[in-house]
Every structure is written in structure tokens, then in C-alpha cells.
Design a protein around this motif. Sequence first.
Motif, mmCIF file in Angstrom:
data_model
loop_
_atom_site.group_PDB
_atom_site.id
_atom_site.type_symbol
_atom_site.label_atom_id
_atom_site.label_comp_id
_atom_site.label_asym_id
_atom_site.label_seq_id
_atom_site.Cartn_x
_atom_site.Cartn_y
_atom_site.Cartn_z
ATOM 1 N N LYS A 154 47.801 34.327 54.668
ATOM 2 C CA LYS A 154 48.475 33.487 53.674
ATOM 3 C C LYS A 154 49.121 34.351 52.592
ATOM 4 C CE LYS A 154 47.471 30.099 50.049
ATOM 5 N NZ LYS A 154 46.420 29.280 49.399
ATOM 6 N N GLU A 155 48.421 35.408 52.153
ATOM 7 C CA GLU A 155 48.979 36.298 51.134
ATOM 8 C C GLU A 155 50.186 37.061 51.673
ATOM 9 O OE1 GLU A 155 49.613 38.572 47.635
ATOM 10 O OE2 GLU A 155 48.808 36.590 48.097
ATOM 11 N N PHE A 156 50.121 37.509 52.948
ATOM 12 C CA PHE A 156 51.281 38.169 53.546
ATOM 13 C C PHE A 156 52.462 37.212 53.674
ATOM 14 C CE2 PHE A 156 48.094 41.183 55.628
ATOM 15 C CZ PHE A 156 48.350 42.201 54.720
ATOM 16 N N ALA A 157 52.168 35.919 53.882
ATOM 17 C CA ALA A 157 53.236 34.918 53.939
ATOM 18 C C ALA A 157 53.919 34.797 52.580
ATOM 19 C CB ALA A 157 52.667 33.563 54.359
ATOM 20 N N ARG A 158 53.114 34.826 51.512
ATOM 21 C CA ARG A 158 53.687 34.739 50.163
ATOM 22 C C ARG A 158 54.545 35.966 49.862
ATOM 23 N NH1 ARG A 158 53.130 36.674 45.258
ATOM 24 N NH2 ARG A 158 51.533 38.142 45.983
ATOM 25 N N ILE A 159 54.066 37.154 50.232
ATOM 26 C CA ILE A 159 54.830 38.384 50.001
ATOM 27 C C ILE A 159 56.150 38.331 50.769
ATOM 28 C CG2 ILE A 159 54.871 40.877 50.398
ATOM 29 C CD1 ILE A 159 51.839 40.874 49.907
ATOM 30 N N THR A 160 56.079 37.865 52.031
ATOM 31 C CA THR A 160 57.302 37.775 52.837
ATOM 32 C C THR A 160 58.299 36.824 52.205
ATOM 33 O OG1 THR A 160 56.017 38.218 54.833
ATOM 34 C CG2 THR A 160 58.192 37.258 55.132
ATOM 35 N N TRP A 161 57.806 35.697 51.685
ATOM 36 C CA TRP A 161 58.694 34.736 51.012
ATOM 37 C C TRP A 161 59.382 35.390 49.816
ATOM 38 C CZ3 TRP A 161 60.839 30.356 52.336
ATOM 39 C CH2 TRP A 161 61.381 29.524 51.364
ATOM 40 N N MET A 162 58.626 36.204 49.059
ATOM 41 C CA MET A 162 59.209 36.912 47.923
ATOM 42 C C MET A 162 60.265 37.913 48.378
ATOM 43 S SD MET A 162 56.083 37.649 45.280
ATOM 44 C CE MET A 162 57.215 38.417 44.152
ATOM 45 N N LEU A 163 60.011 38.588 49.507
ATOM 46 C CA LEU A 163 60.994 39.551 50.014
ATOM 47 C C LEU A 163 62.308 38.862 50.376
ATOM 48 C CD1 LEU A 163 58.754 41.736 52.370
ATOM 49 C CD2 LEU A 163 59.698 42.405 50.164
ATOM 50 N N LEU A 164 62.202 37.652 50.909
ATOM 51 C CA LEU A 164 63.392 36.935 51.350
ATOM 52 C C LEU A 164 64.107 36.219 50.224
ATOM 53 C CD1 LEU A 164 61.910 35.421 54.631
ATOM 54 C CD2 LEU A 164 63.798 37.044 54.530
ATOM 55 N N VAL A 165 63.339 35.656 49.295
ATOM 56 C CA VAL A 165 63.906 34.747 48.299
ATOM 57 C C VAL A 165 63.935 35.360 46.898
ATOM 58 C CG1 VAL A 165 63.633 32.459 47.220
ATOM 59 C CG2 VAL A 165 63.178 32.757 49.650
ATOM 60 N N GLY A 166 62.997 36.261 46.609
ATOM 61 C CA GLY A 166 62.974 36.885 45.290
ATOM 62 C C GLY A 166 61.997 36.267 44.327
ATOM 63 N N GLU A 167 61.293 35.210 44.735
ATOM 64 C CA GLU A 167 60.292 34.577 43.867
ATOM 65 C C GLU A 167 59.291 33.845 44.754
ATOM 66 O OE1 GLU A 167 60.264 31.183 44.049
ATOM 67 O OE2 GLU A 167 62.214 30.844 44.952
ATOM 68 N N ASP A 168 58.146 33.469 44.194
ATOM 69 C CA ASP A 168 57.159 32.721 44.966
ATOM 70 C C ASP A 168 56.877 31.346 44.378
ATOM 71 O OD1 ASP A 168 55.788 33.421 42.715
ATOM 72 O OD2 ASP A 168 54.179 34.516 43.730
ATOM 73 N N VAL A 169 57.724 30.915 43.431
ATOM 74 C CA VAL A 169 57.557 29.588 42.842
ATOM 75 C C VAL A 169 57.761 28.504 43.893
ATOM 76 C CG1 VAL A 169 58.451 27.973 41.112
ATOM 77 C CG2 VAL A 169 58.281 30.401 40.572
ATOM 78 N N SER A 170 58.703 28.725 44.791
ATOM 79 C CA SER A 170 59.014 27.725 45.819
ATOM 80 C C SER A 170 58.226 27.947 47.106
ATOM 81 C CB SER A 170 60.520 27.733 46.121
ATOM 82 O OG SER A 170 60.922 29.024 46.546
ATOM 83 N N PHE A 171 57.243 28.859 47.072
ATOM 84 C CA PHE A 171 56.443 29.134 48.265
ATOM 85 C C PHE A 171 55.538 27.938 48.571
ATOM 86 C CE2 PHE A 171 52.319 30.832 49.871
ATOM 87 C CZ PHE A 171 52.742 31.180 51.145
ATOM 88 N N VAL A 172 55.600 27.445 49.816
ATOM 89 C CA VAL A 172 54.779 26.327 50.267
ATOM 90 C C VAL A 172 53.891 26.827 51.384
ATOM 91 C CG1 VAL A 172 54.805 23.971 51.180
ATOM 92 C CG2 VAL A 172 56.678 24.760 49.729
ATOM 93 N N TRP A 173 52.568 26.794 51.202
ATOM 94 C CA TRP A 173 51.696 27.450 52.163
ATOM 95 C C TRP A 173 51.275 26.565 53.323
ATOM 96 C CZ3 TRP A 173 46.966 25.215 52.799
ATOM 97 C CH2 TRP A 173 46.456 24.431 51.767
ATOM 98 N N GLU A 174 51.553 25.237 53.264
ATOM 99 C CA GLU A 174 51.214 24.401 54.401
ATOM 100 C C GLU A 174 52.142 24.710 55.581
ATOM 101 O OE1 GLU A 174 52.092 23.079 51.478
ATOM 102 O OE2 GLU A 174 50.576 21.695 50.730
ATOM 103 N N ASN A 175 51.587 24.755 56.778
ATOM 104 C CA ASN A 175 52.396 24.963 57.977
ATOM 105 C C ASN A 175 51.725 24.258 59.163
ATOM 106 O OD1 ASN A 175 54.592 26.156 59.399
ATOM 107 N ND2 ASN A 175 53.140 27.553 60.362
ATOM 108 N N PRO A 176 52.318 23.220 59.753
ATOM 109 C CA PRO A 176 53.642 22.717 59.351
ATOM 110 C C PRO A 176 53.580 22.025 57.999
ATOM 111 C CG PRO A 176 52.661 21.291 61.001
ATOM 112 C CD PRO A 176 51.745 22.473 60.900
ATOM 113 N N PRO A 177 54.661 22.089 57.243
ATOM 114 C CA PRO A 177 54.658 21.487 55.910
ATOM 115 C C PRO A 177 54.579 19.980 55.973
ATOM 116 C CG PRO A 177 56.535 22.949 56.246
ATOM 117 C CD PRO A 177 55.944 22.681 57.581
ATOM 118 N N LYS A 178 54.111 19.390 54.858
ATOM 119 C CA LYS A 178 54.080 17.941 54.765
ATOM 120 C C LYS A 178 55.494 17.428 54.528
ATOM 121 C CE LYS A 178 49.415 18.004 52.817
ATOM 122 N NZ LYS A 178 48.579 17.677 51.640
ATOM 123 N N ALA A 179 55.825 16.331 55.165
ATOM 124 C CA ALA A 179 57.178 15.771 55.041
ATOM 125 C C ALA A 179 57.391 15.227 53.643
ATOM 126 C CB ALA A 179 57.383 14.688 56.068
#
Length: 607
Positions: free
Chosen positions: A582-607
Amino acid sequence: MAGQEPYGYQTERILAAQQLAPRNAGKWRREVPRDLPSRNQIIDEFMMVKRSNHNAPYVVITVIGEPYHPSTAPLSSLKKIGISELKIEMNHRGSYLLLRCLCYPMLEDEQGTANPFALYLQEPEYVRPAESILKQNQVFILKEPYFKVGTNGQYAIRVDHPTDIIWLSEDDPRSRSEKALYRGSLALYCLQRFDEASEVLRVLEARFPKYAAAKHELARTNLRIEEQKTGIRDSPGRGKGLFTTKAVKAGDLLLCEKAFSYCFAAPPGELMKAKSISPASVLLDLPTNRSYLGTQADIIRDVSNKLMMTPSLKSDFEALFHGSYESVPSNSADGNAVVDTFLVAKIVNFNCSACPLTSKDVIQDPEWNRASKLPSTIQHDAGSTRSLYRTTGLWLKASFINHSCIPTCWVVGKASEDPGSLNKRLLDGWGFECSCPICIEDRELNPSIKNRRLELFQEFDTISKNNLKRKRDFIQKLESTYSRPPTEVPRPQMWLPLFSLVPLYAMRKHGNPERLIKQVLATFTSDGYIIKGAELLDVQDYPPSIKVEKWGLPDEGATSAWLTLRNAYKALGDTHRAEQAKEFARITWMLLVGEDVSFVWENPPKA
């Protein structure tokens, strides 16, 4: 006047007091007093005496003390001192004071230490009021000052030679207050004149040591100076480049830079909602026989106006790559800035980039777009009709970052591109070929193998999404076209085919947590990742831990891949590795987007 002391007795008493004062102070001569009253105490006492003496009769008395020579030393040879360093009954040769009038005759120095001031041999009050000579907030330099003890036991700075004073004009740099110095340093900082800003802040820190903001701003400014010396320097074969100055880890923010210029154009439907946004325009470049639809013409105009209004920005802007075009070496004419718009156009063409208004919206994963709770903005995706309405920006420092298809850092919102077409664009536009392993392999690859890969990718589009056997066969054929391992030459085109098997292994029919985990890891390996300790039986310590020894290309699906691992570990009761994934997912999101405010850790996400 009745009750008034006879003149003779009055002068005799004053004379006696004047003679007694220096004798009483003799035992402290050449010592620094330790009982200097506070700034507020001095002002209060003076105002009390002033009110009590209002309209009282007085006699003008001039006292000639022990003689001493006027200062003849040049100011450059003198050392600046403060009031708290003055010694009793001493003429301070080799030194000077920088003073400001609080209210006549009270002065303060740069440290805020206050003291009374006595200026002798001036015109009488009825001819020229004392407050017109020493005005409130007036700043001056007193060379080689004399410090005395008055008849009332009060310390005072005495001036017998008016030529010892250097009166400073309002625009003199030595007459700045703490606020003026601070604001001046910020202005210089914003103009990127960091050396000058640092100099002003050092003066501010020395004069006003209690001014808390000075220390913080000085540290920030000195970092910029260090970056100028070590961050941007010559890069052999690549002109200038931007370099890191220390080791960094995945997820670290390397550079956050305000755009030098940024222009946003919206589709016609959005223009009605935001009337301040300009419609997309067309730029025709006749010498290169190219046309641009978007905001490139707007950014050329914006930069040209900025350089005319702030000529000090020209040197930094014109240091950017501009091809073979050379402009005139003049910065001004007739007192006005000279701006070459053709040079501006060249620099913009080579250095500006299309960019989204919100970087998270470039992620093409539909699950993530559906899950985001933040409002989405229609972006200008490459290949869509919306790409006609392109947002364009120019960043000075980021423009020095050298290109590689296997980057060690990532610009948020950056899109991938086929190596062959990218190399052609780099060669045509910037005159160089990318030397990363992906591009080297692409140039050396046999054309027949290139064609075979192209045929296979076309075949993949025809495979049913639930046909596990055909997908496995396809991947085996595709892997046979590669000769070097993905840890040396990443295979970004294989991410999608490899990860397409993951949902199949998660289905009840093919359910196999161990096989699912291996497939996700194989997908990461194709992008150049080296991950240890992630397979179920790959346990080197306890609790089992995942170690990313090498980060690969930040694919848009990497966040979902890490969260898929997280769900698999969680289902198996492996909570430690689940939290790591989960932490590596957050880091990857930051690498792609530049922030983790919009990081959603549910997968699959809730509709």
C-alpha cells in the motif's frame, strides 16, 4: 520673575555640576556601562521631563568640555559599533555609529539600543528649532563618537564637532529599516538575484538580530545560490544539464518550480463558463513550415511582454536552448529594453511543453478516474480532439533537465512515446538522439523483428479479454523478440499484455493467489523493476518484507498493480507486506501525479 534664581548663582551651580559629573564618572572611565536603561524607559523619562519643562523659562548655556580632535578618518577605514559597546568618557577612535532618531533627542542604533543625544554649537531654538535639525526617523552616521555621563547621571552621546556627522538621504542604502531590508531582499529573491538578496539579508541579520524572518530567508536564499553553482552545469555532449547534489530516494520531490509563463486554452464549451480564458489560436511558423494549434502564440506574447517589463529576467530566459538562431547582443536602447521576439519564439518552441491543468487527470486508468473524489477537469489528451486546445507552460530550471526514456526522475503528467517516433522528433527538433538503452536497442534492432513486434501487438487487440491460453501464447511469442533482460532494457510496451492476465488469475475459475502475485511481479519486471521479498516463499527475514532494489518506469497502471498485491497479501493474512505494498502504491501515485492528496487506496475502488 519672582522666585527665580539669580543669574550668577545659577551659572555657578551649573558649572559646578558640569565639573563634578566627569570626576564622578572617572572611576568608570573607559568601561562599558552595564546599567544602560531600556529603550522604553529612556523615552518615558524624556517625555516626562519635556512635559514638566513646557513653557518654563530657560537660559541657553553652552559647555565646552575636555578638548578632542574632530574626526578626519575616511568612513571606509572605520569599524561600525553599537551603542552597547560605547565606553564611558571616551572618544572612540577608529569606530562609527549608525543611528536613527526616535524622537528628539533620543536615538537608537540597528540593534534597537536607545540613548540621549547632545549636538553642540547649533543655532538657537528661536532661530532654528532643534527638531528641524534632528527629525524623527532621520538616519545619520557619527564618526568616532564621544560617550559621556551627564550632570543627572544619564549617559549621552555628545557631538562637539558637527562635521563628525554624515547625514544620510532617504534613498541611501545605509538608511533602510528592518522592514525595508526584508522587503528588498524578497524582491531580489523573486528576481532570482540571489547573491544580492543574501547580502541584504546579512545586513538585516546584523542590524536587527531579533528579526526572526531574516534567518529563515537567508538559509533559503543560500540554498538557491548553492543550486546555481552545483545544480545547473555543463553536461558533456548535452549542453547544460540539471544535476542532483545528493542521493535521493523514490518519492522525493526534486524540483518544484513556478512557471515562467503558463497559458491555458479551453474547448469552446468551457469558454462560456470562464470568460477570462482565451480560445485556442493558430501559430504558423513559415521558416520551419509548421503550424501549431493551441496556446503557443499566447505564450510567446506573454514572455515578450514580461521581458519588456522586467529586463532583469532576460539573461536567465535567453540562456535556454534556441538552436542556431543568434540575436543582437544589446539589452537596451534609448533607455528601453530590447526584446527579440524571434528569439523568444525559438526558445518557446524548443522549451515549452504541453501540460494538464491538473496532473492527476493524465492517468488513463478508468478505475482511478472513477474513484477520485476530487472534481475532474476535461484535459487535452494526446490523440483526442481535445488535444487541439492545449495548455502550454515554460519552466526555466526544468528546461535544463536532460532527456532519457529511462528517467531517474519524472515530470508529472508526462506521456510515453514510441522510441522510433520520439527519436525522430528529438533529432528533427533538438538535433540529438536519445542514448538510453531503449532507444539504442530500437536503432540497432533488425527491421524484421520490429515488424514482427508490430504484428504481434495488432494480434493482441483481437484476443478476447478472458482467453487466458491465447494471451499466454502471445506473451511467449512477444518475449522471444527481446534479446536483453528487462532490467537492462525495460519493455514498457509489454506492461499492458502482462497485466491483462492479472484479473484472470483473480477470477474464481483460475483463482491462485501465488500465481497472481507472480504475474504482477512479472509485469513490474518488464518495466525494469527489481523487487525482492515479494513472492510468497521468498522470505529472507521475519516479518517478510518487500524491498524495491531498483525502481523501473512509472507506468500509469503501477499504482493499481501495487494495490493488487496489497489485496492478495491481505487475503492471505500477510498484513506486513500488505501495508508495504500500500505504501509503495502511494509512492508510485506521487511519482506519477506529484501529490498524494488524491491517492485512493481501495482497489477496486468504490463507485
